[in-house]
Enzyme design. Structure first.
Site, PDB file in Angstrom:
ATOM      1  N   THR A  13      -1.404  -7.824   1.153  1.00  0.00           N
ATOM      2  CA  THR A  13      -2.223  -7.963  -0.051  1.00  0.00           C
ATOM      3  C   THR A  13      -2.160  -6.729  -0.938  1.00  0.00           C
ATOM      4  OG1 THR A  13      -3.743  -9.443   1.111  1.00  0.00           O
ATOM      5  CG2 THR A  13      -4.553  -8.395  -0.890  1.00  0.00           C
ATOM      6  N   LYS A 205     -14.672   5.399   5.736  1.00  0.00           N
ATOM      7  CA  LYS A 205     -14.841   5.705   4.317  1.00  0.00           C
ATOM      8  C   LYS A 205     -15.871   6.803   4.083  1.00  0.00           C
ATOM      9  CE  LYS A 205     -13.349   1.093   2.904  1.00  0.00           C
ATOM     10  NZ  LYS A 205     -13.768  -0.245   2.421  1.00  0.00           N
TER      11      LYS A 205
END
Length: 429
Positions: A13, A205
């Site tokens: 993707t 993250k």
């Protein structure tokens, strides 16, 4: 016109989104930069899988060495994901003096120190704008625009899958299981969604964001982590009554010279800028001594992340063109001490699944008191005597070790089947 050649490893993707965005904007970018850009090789192991893009056969390959070892390729896009074999590919590319563009948050969180050192040794760059927030330009902002700011905290909704699930539970009163199935059906959740719903993705993250905000190295294994699998629609309803919503937040906050670092579902005030972020959208709130900033946008997807990757490619080409690679290197100047979760001071919403029998509230309240936990509110919904029911207790601000001791004691009561605590995020240290 000089030609800058690009090689891509991984054509899922994000890889597709990057190449698509680069091809779509090729003429404008070339005019802006005064150089030609050419994707000369795309590597993937699964070319038999159909893709909604036509790739010229002469640039297809299944061998990463055709990108890594090609001396004419100056920029390598790594979109494989994970550590193995991505770390090997990126390390080899950097060792050969190539610039690397990657959205690989796990790689940066766990191996960033080694990769940035390798980049510095070879006078090249590692770009990773797509690693956090997808389409939100947060990495470049923290590394450059906010470098001179004294940042106190960064709080983010950085995983679209979990935010979609909690949004469905809040807006449609769906159960966790039903919301997860809907997320899978719409392609917002992986078939095996553990990385998202258990908080691993958000952990990588926030480790990256903390490193950038506080200019120090963070050991990702020291991030406290909880997922959302135990959240009930009843929890969300009670939170709403109190003026809160429930969000999975990634939190990094400076406490003196140390930092608080955690990923967990929390009760967030409805007045907070992140409380209105729904669906798969991401948002990151940064508070410094001089200002509060909120960055909001698509957190994932090929187009959003691909656009961020192309932004990195443009910046990389500028550095190559003007012989300025290594201009913005690693800003991690020290090792950061992460405070143990036991020292966290917070208010808690505690859900106790207990039998509706005489004296049950007194027994539970006594255990709270014995652990030094004072209560500010109690809610017991209408229930059937002798049957299990969820009772909610809202505590005053207390250290985490006290609330954990209380939970252990309450769990031992013969009238109690389950206990679960959700922290209240009020923005105070």
């Amino acid at each position: 016109m000089r030609q800058i050649k690009v090689g891509v490893i991984g054509f899922g993707t994000v890889g597709m989104g990057t190449v698509k965005a680069l091809w779509n904007q090729k003429e404008e970018i070339e005019k802006e930069l005064g150089v030609g850009i050419k994707v000369v090789k795309i590597v993937d192991k699964e070319w038999m899988i159909g893709r909604p893009m036509v790739v010229p056969p002469d640039i297809k390959s299944s061998d990463p060495s055709e990108v890594i070892d090609d001396p004419e390729i100056e920029i390598v896009v790594e979109a494989v994901g994970g550590i193995d074999p991505a770390f090997e590919y990126v390390s080899q590319a950097l060792a050969r003096g190539k610039t690397v563009i990657t959205p690989n948050k796990e790689l940066i969180a766990k191996k960033g120190r080694e990769l940035f050192q390798l980049a510095a040794q070879n006078e090249t760059d590692v770009y990773f704008e797509g690693a956090v927030g997808g389409g939100i330009p947060i990495i470049h902002t923290l590394k450059e625009q906010l470098l001179g700011d004294d940042i106190l905290e960064v709080i983010g909704i950085v995983n679209g899958t979990t935010n979609y699930i909690l949004s469905e539970m809040s807006l449609r009163k769906s159960s966790f299981e039903k919301a997860l199935e809907e997320a899978k059906r719409k392609g917002f959740a992986e078939p095996v969604p553990t990385n998202d719903i258990e908080g691993f993705d958000s952990t990588y993250k926030i480790a990256i964001l903390a490193t950038l905000c506080f200019h120090g190295r963070v050991d990702v294994d020291k991030v406290y982590r909880e997922g959302i699998t135990r959240i009930l629609t009843d929890d969300i309803e009670y939170a709403r009554e109190l003026g809160y919503t429930i969000k999975l937040l990634a939190i990094a906050r400076r406490i003196g010279e140390d930092i608080e670092l955690r990923v967990q579902p929390v009760l967030l005030p409805l007045s907070h800028p992140l409380s209105s972020v729904f669906g798969v959208e991401n948002a990151i709130y940064v508070r410094s001594r001089t200002r509060d900033l909120t960055f909001r946008g698509p957190g994932a997807g090929g187009d959003a992340t691909g656009s961020a990757m192309v932004g990195d490619i443009i910046d990389a080409i500028r550095n190559i063109k003007y012989a300025a690679r290594g201009r913005v290197g690693c800003t991690c100047m020290r090792d950061l001490t992460v405070l143990p979760m036991e020292s966290l001071l917070s208010q808690n919403c505690v859900r106790v699944l207990a039998l509706d029998v005489p004296g049950v509230l007194g027994k539970i309240a006594s255990e709270f008191g014995n652990s030094g936990v004072s209560l500010s509110a109690v809610k017991q919904p209408i229930s059937t005597p002798g049957k299990l029911t969820n009772i909610y207790f809202l505590t005053h601000r207390i250290q985490e070790r006290n609330i954990q001791n209380a939970i252990k004691s309450i769990q031992k009561l013969d009238v109690v089947k389950d206990v679960y605590a959700i922290r209240v995020e009020d923005g105070e240290s």
